[in-house]
Design a protein around this motif. Structure first.
Motif, PDB file in Angstrom:
ATOM      1  N   LEU A 139     147.132 114.476  71.592  1.00  0.00           N
ATOM      2  CA  LEU A 139     148.360 114.143  71.617  1.00  0.00           C
ATOM      3  C   LEU A 139     148.908 113.595  72.850  1.00  0.00           C
ATOM      4  O   LEU A 139     150.038 112.911  72.972  1.00  0.00           O
ATOM      5  CB  LEU A 139     149.265 115.588  71.249  1.00  0.00           C
ATOM      6  N   ILE A 140     148.708 114.194  73.946  1.00  0.00           N
ATOM      7  CA  ILE A 140     148.958 113.725  75.248  1.00  0.00           C
ATOM      8  C   ILE A 140     148.813 112.307  75.481  1.00  0.00           C
ATOM      9  O   ILE A 140     149.474 111.511  76.070  1.00  0.00           O
ATOM     10  CB  ILE A 140     148.517 114.679  76.433  1.00  0.00           C
ATOM     11  N   LEU A 141     147.261 111.916  75.127  1.00  0.00           N
ATOM     12  CA  LEU A 141     146.904 110.633  75.235  1.00  0.00           C
ATOM     13  C   LEU A 141     147.697 109.390  74.325  1.00  0.00           C
ATOM     14  O   LEU A 141     148.201 108.649  74.804  1.00  0.00           O
ATOM     15  CB  LEU A 141     145.528 110.243  74.771  1.00  0.00           C
ATOM     16  N   MET A 142     148.074 109.961  73.138  1.00  0.00           N
ATOM     17  CA  MET A 142     149.159 109.103  72.424  1.00  0.00           C
ATOM     18  C   MET A 142     150.508 109.047  73.199  1.00  0.00           C
ATOM     19  O   MET A 142     151.096 108.048  72.929  1.00  0.00           O
ATOM     20  CB  MET A 142     149.012 109.843  70.990  1.00  0.00           C
ATOM     21  N   CYS A 143     150.775 110.047  73.652  1.00  0.00           N
ATOM     22  CA  CYS A 143     152.102 110.074  74.319  1.00  0.00           C
ATOM     23  C   CYS A 143     152.187 109.103  75.424  1.00  0.00           C
ATOM     24  O   CYS A 143     153.310 108.342  75.880  1.00  0.00           O
ATOM     25  CB  CYS A 143     152.822 111.357  74.683  1.00  0.00           C
ATOM     26  N   LEU A 144     151.211 109.032  76.309  1.00  0.00           N
ATOM     27  CA  LEU A 144     151.030 108.329  77.563  1.00  0.00           C
ATOM     28  C   LEU A 144     150.491 107.080  77.369  1.00  0.00           C
ATOM     29  O   LEU A 144     151.051 106.123  78.103  1.00  0.00           O
ATOM     30  CB  LEU A 144     150.260 109.135  78.761  1.00  0.00           C
ATOM     31  N   ALA A 145     149.842 106.483  76.549  1.00  0.00           N
ATOM     32  CA  ALA A 145     148.971 105.145  76.237  1.00  0.00           C
ATOM     33  C   ALA A 145     150.229 104.167  76.216  1.00  0.00           C
ATOM     34  O   ALA A 145     150.120 102.981  77.020  1.00  0.00           O
ATOM     35  CB  ALA A 145     148.276 105.229  75.398  1.00  0.00           C
ATOM     36  N   PRO A 146     151.265 104.269  75.390  1.00  0.00           N
ATOM     37  CA  PRO A 146     152.299 103.051  75.439  1.00  0.00           C
ATOM     38  C   PRO A 146     152.895 103.015  76.631  1.00  0.00           C
ATOM     39  O   PRO A 146     153.328 101.807  76.934  1.00  0.00           O
ATOM     40  CB  PRO A 146     153.182 103.844  74.415  1.00  0.00           C
ATOM     41  N   PHE A 147     152.969 103.931  77.564  1.00  0.00           N
ATOM     42  CA  PHE A 147     153.604 103.737  78.649  1.00  0.00           C
ATOM     43  C   PHE A 147     152.660 103.364  80.012  1.00  0.00           C
ATOM     44  O   PHE A 147     152.903 102.513  80.834  1.00  0.00           O
ATOM     45  CB  PHE A 147     154.402 104.769  79.337  1.00  0.00           C
ATOM     46  N   ALA A 148     151.388 103.698  79.804  1.00  0.00           N
ATOM     47  CA  ALA A 148     150.553 103.569  80.669  1.00  0.00           C
ATOM     48  C   ALA A 148     149.959 102.027  80.765  1.00  0.00           C
ATOM     49  O   ALA A 148     149.717 101.522  81.938  1.00  0.00           O
ATOM     50  CB  ALA A 148     149.535 104.582  80.712  1.00  0.00           C
ATOM     51  N   VAL A 149     149.740 101.577  79.660  1.00  0.00           N
ATOM     52  CA  VAL A 149     149.015 100.381  79.587  1.00  0.00           C
ATOM     53  C   VAL A 149     150.000  99.003  80.116  1.00  0.00           C
ATOM     54  O   VAL A 149     149.579  98.196  81.015  1.00  0.00           O
ATOM     55  CB  VAL A 149     148.602  99.962  78.125  1.00  0.00           C
ATOM     56  N   PRO A 150     151.210  99.006  79.697  1.00  0.00           N
ATOM     57  CA  PRO A 150     151.952  97.947  80.273  1.00  0.00           C
ATOM     58  C   PRO A 150     152.285  98.117  81.801  1.00  0.00           C
ATOM     59  O   PRO A 150     152.282  97.192  82.488  1.00  0.00           O
ATOM     60  CB  PRO A 150     153.519  98.183  79.587  1.00  0.00           C
ATOM     61  N   LEU A 151     152.363  99.438  82.195  1.00  0.00           N
ATOM     62  CA  LEU A 151     152.381  99.787  83.712  1.00  0.00           C
ATOM     63  C   LEU A 151     151.209  99.164  84.521  1.00  0.00           C
ATOM     64  O   LEU A 151     151.326  98.467  85.405  1.00  0.00           O
ATOM     65  CB  LEU A 151     152.619 100.995  83.963  1.00  0.00           C
ATOM     66  N   VAL A 152     149.854  99.392  84.159  1.00  0.00           N
ATOM     67  CA  VAL A 152     148.904  98.863  84.626  1.00  0.00           C
ATOM     68  C   VAL A 152     148.866  97.226  84.577  1.00  0.00           C
ATOM     69  O   VAL A 152     148.577  96.767  85.654  1.00  0.00           O
ATOM     70  CB  VAL A 152     147.496  99.313  83.956  1.00  0.00           C
ATOM     71  N   ILE A 153     149.202  96.667  83.577  1.00  0.00           N
ATOM     72  CA  ILE A 153     149.263  95.196  83.452  1.00  0.00           C
ATOM     73  C   ILE A 153     150.284  94.627  84.374  1.00  0.00           C
ATOM     74  O   ILE A 153     150.053  93.773  85.178  1.00  0.00           O
ATOM     75  CB  ILE A 153     149.420  94.685  81.930  1.00  0.00           C
ATOM     76  N   ALA A 154     151.425  95.462  84.473  1.00  0.00           N
ATOM     77  CA  ALA A 154     152.502  94.751  85.461  1.00  0.00           C
ATOM     78  C   ALA A 154     152.161  95.201  87.174  1.00  0.00           C
ATOM     79  O   ALA A 154     152.419  94.356  87.795  1.00  0.00           O
ATOM     80  CB  ALA A 154     153.783  95.654  85.327  1.00  0.00           C
ATOM     81  N   LEU A 155     151.180  96.229  87.256  1.00  0.00           N
ATOM     82  CA  LEU A 155     150.822  96.392  88.623  1.00  0.00           C
ATOM     83  C   LEU A 155     149.666  95.519  89.109  1.00  0.00           C
ATOM     84  O   LEU A 155     149.454  95.202  90.384  1.00  0.00           O
ATOM     85  CB  LEU A 155     150.535  97.775  88.889  1.00  0.00           C
ATOM     86  N   VAL A 156     149.237  94.692  88.042  1.00  0.00           N
ATOM     87  CA  VAL A 156     147.955  93.912  88.640  1.00  0.00           C
ATOM     88  C   VAL A 156     148.751  92.770  89.504  1.00  0.00           C
ATOM     89  O   VAL A 156     149.611  92.084  88.856  1.00  0.00           O
ATOM     90  CB  VAL A 156     147.101  93.236  87.423  1.00  0.00           C
TER      91      VAL A 156
END
Length: 109
Positions: free
Chosen positions: A16-33
């Motif tokens: 459940l925690i992974l499902m909650c955080l994945a939509p926010f973490a993936v775009p953040l990682v892409i934006a930080l590259v």
């Protein structure tokens, strides 16, 4: 069902925690590259996720390509609050699991 005896399996709360955080973490990682920063901002402005810098946003991102206006700022704050709540929930679950593991091994608190 969660299996608390195995360290290699994910519990229901972990999933459940992974499902909650994945939509926010993936775009953040892409934006930080670093190489994708300008390209990702341009894409976000083209798809009306961000406001163009020429439209006088409240907050402009580095690069002066785009930013956020008040409605988008409220959404960003809500997303950040949800991510913080999920993070605290994950830390609490981790702490509870560690205590349960210690108690199961015979340790006294």
């Amino acid at each position: 069902m969660s299996n608390s005896n195995s360290r290699n399996t994910l519990s229901d709360s972990d999933i459940l925690i992974l499902m909650c955080l994945a939509p926010f973490a993936v775009p953040l990682v892409i934006a930080l590259v670093p190489g994708w920063w300008g390209t990702s901002l341009t894409w976000l402005v083209e798809h009306k996720i961000l406001v163009a810098a020429s439209e006088s946003p409240l907050f402009t991102f580095p690069g002066q390509i785009g930013g956020v206006d008040l409605p988008r700022l409220v959404i960003v704050i809500a997303v950040l609050l949800a991510a913080v709540a999920c993070g605290f929930s994950a830390l609490r679950a981790l702490h509870d699991r560690r205590i349960d593991r210690r108690l199961a091994s015979g340790d006294r608190l």
